[in-house]
Design a protein around this motif. Structure first.
Motif, PDB file in Angstrom:
ATOM      1  N   LEU A  89       0.830  -1.197   0.000  1.00 11.63           N
ATOM      2  CA  LEU A  89       0.000   0.000   0.000  1.00 11.63           C
ATOM      3  C   LEU A  89       0.870   1.254   0.000  1.00 11.63           C
ATOM      4  N   THR A  91      -0.539   4.163   0.939  1.00 11.73           N
ATOM      5  CA  THR A  91      -1.140   5.020   1.954  1.00 11.73           C
ATOM      6  C   THR A  91      -0.355   4.908   3.254  1.00 11.73           C
ATOM      7  N   ARG A  95      -4.008   3.965   7.709  1.00  8.72           N
ATOM      8  CA  ARG A  95      -4.935   4.916   7.097  1.00  8.72           C
ATOM      9  C   ARG A  95      -5.313   4.406   5.717  1.00  8.72           C
ATOM     10  N   SER A  96      -6.570   4.562   5.368  1.00  5.64           N
ATOM     11  CA  SER A  96      -7.063   4.025   4.108  1.00  5.64           C
ATOM     12  C   SER A  96      -7.337   5.128   3.099  1.00  5.64           C
ATOM     13  N   HIS A 169      -8.898   0.014   5.786  1.00  2.00           N
ATOM     14  CA  HIS A 169      -7.502  -0.274   5.428  1.00  2.00           C
ATOM     15  C   HIS A 169      -7.235  -1.772   5.434  1.00  2.00           C
ATOM     16  N   GLU A 172      -8.214  -2.868   2.023  1.00  2.00           N
ATOM     17  CA  GLU A 172      -7.220  -2.410   1.058  1.00  2.00           C
ATOM     18  C   GLU A 172      -5.940  -3.248   1.156  1.00  2.00           C
TER      19      GLU A 172
END
Length: 210
Positions: A89, A91, A95-96, A169, A172
């Protein structure tokens, strides 16, 4: 994703309006669905719920153009901020992207539809071994969640609430695994089919997750 999901929702009888950074692409989708195109503000005023489907590299520019047009609106986020070199990720930890979209737009974001390839959403309906696909989602806002559940059901799928938006998240992060499997040749329709990959032990049947 916009094409796959929008085509199915149009077939289910929903009215759609398309807004995008590239007018030609927006017009092509609108023509396919016999829908209209408009600005981000016009699309926000038109719809009960907005789907944002953008590669993560283009998300900052897209959100800047959207501005406050979606404030107070239900928003479905199907995006994944995953780089495809190491499949991690981009990000901040914990945190998403969904939370970021909510903060920037002021909308009621629902994280959904991010764990399957577009080809799965093109299935009519997405059914595996006689079982409809289960679609997990995260949301903070009950009316937005209810709209999303209806759209999931209209695809022939089963909605599964898995927490508030703080849990987005996790979805994700799971998508990063899915994308890595797709890039290494797994079948987009059965990326979580464990039957073909787990050795069967005497008296034990391997689980199958779809």
């Amino acid at each position: 994703m916009a094409d796959a999901l929008g085509t199915r929702w149009a077939a289910a009888g929903h009215e759609l309006m398309v807004a995008g950074r590239t007018q030609a692409k927006a017009q092509a989708l609108a023509g396919k669905w016999q829908a209209r195109t408009g600005t981000f503000r016009e699309a926000a005023e038109f719809g009960d719920v907005a789907l944002i489907a953008v590669l993560y590299q283009g998300m900052p520019e897209t959100l800047a153009e959207i501005g406050a047009a979606l404030r107070g609106k239900a928003i479905i986020d199907c995006n994944n901020a995953v780089e495809v070199e190491h499949f991690t990720l981009v990000t901040e930890p914990g945190r998403s992207m969904a939370q970021h979209i909510a903060e920037v737009t002021g909308g009621h974001v629902v994280k959904a539809f991010n764990l399957c390839h577009a080809r799965v959403w093109q299935m009519q309906p997405p059914v595996f071994d006689g079982r409809p696909l289960t679609v997990p989602y995260c949301a903070d806002h009950d009316p937005a969640a209810n709209l999303t559940e209806r759209l999931i059901t209209d695809l022939g799928c089963v909605p599964l609430p898995v927490g508030d938006l703080r849990h987005a998240h996790h979805l994700e992060a799971m998508a990063a695994i899915v994308i890595s499997l797709l890039f290494t040749g797994s079948d987009a329709h059965t990326v979580f089919n464990l039957v073909d990959h787990v050795p069967q032990l005497p008296g034990i049947r391997p689980a199958e997750v779809r």
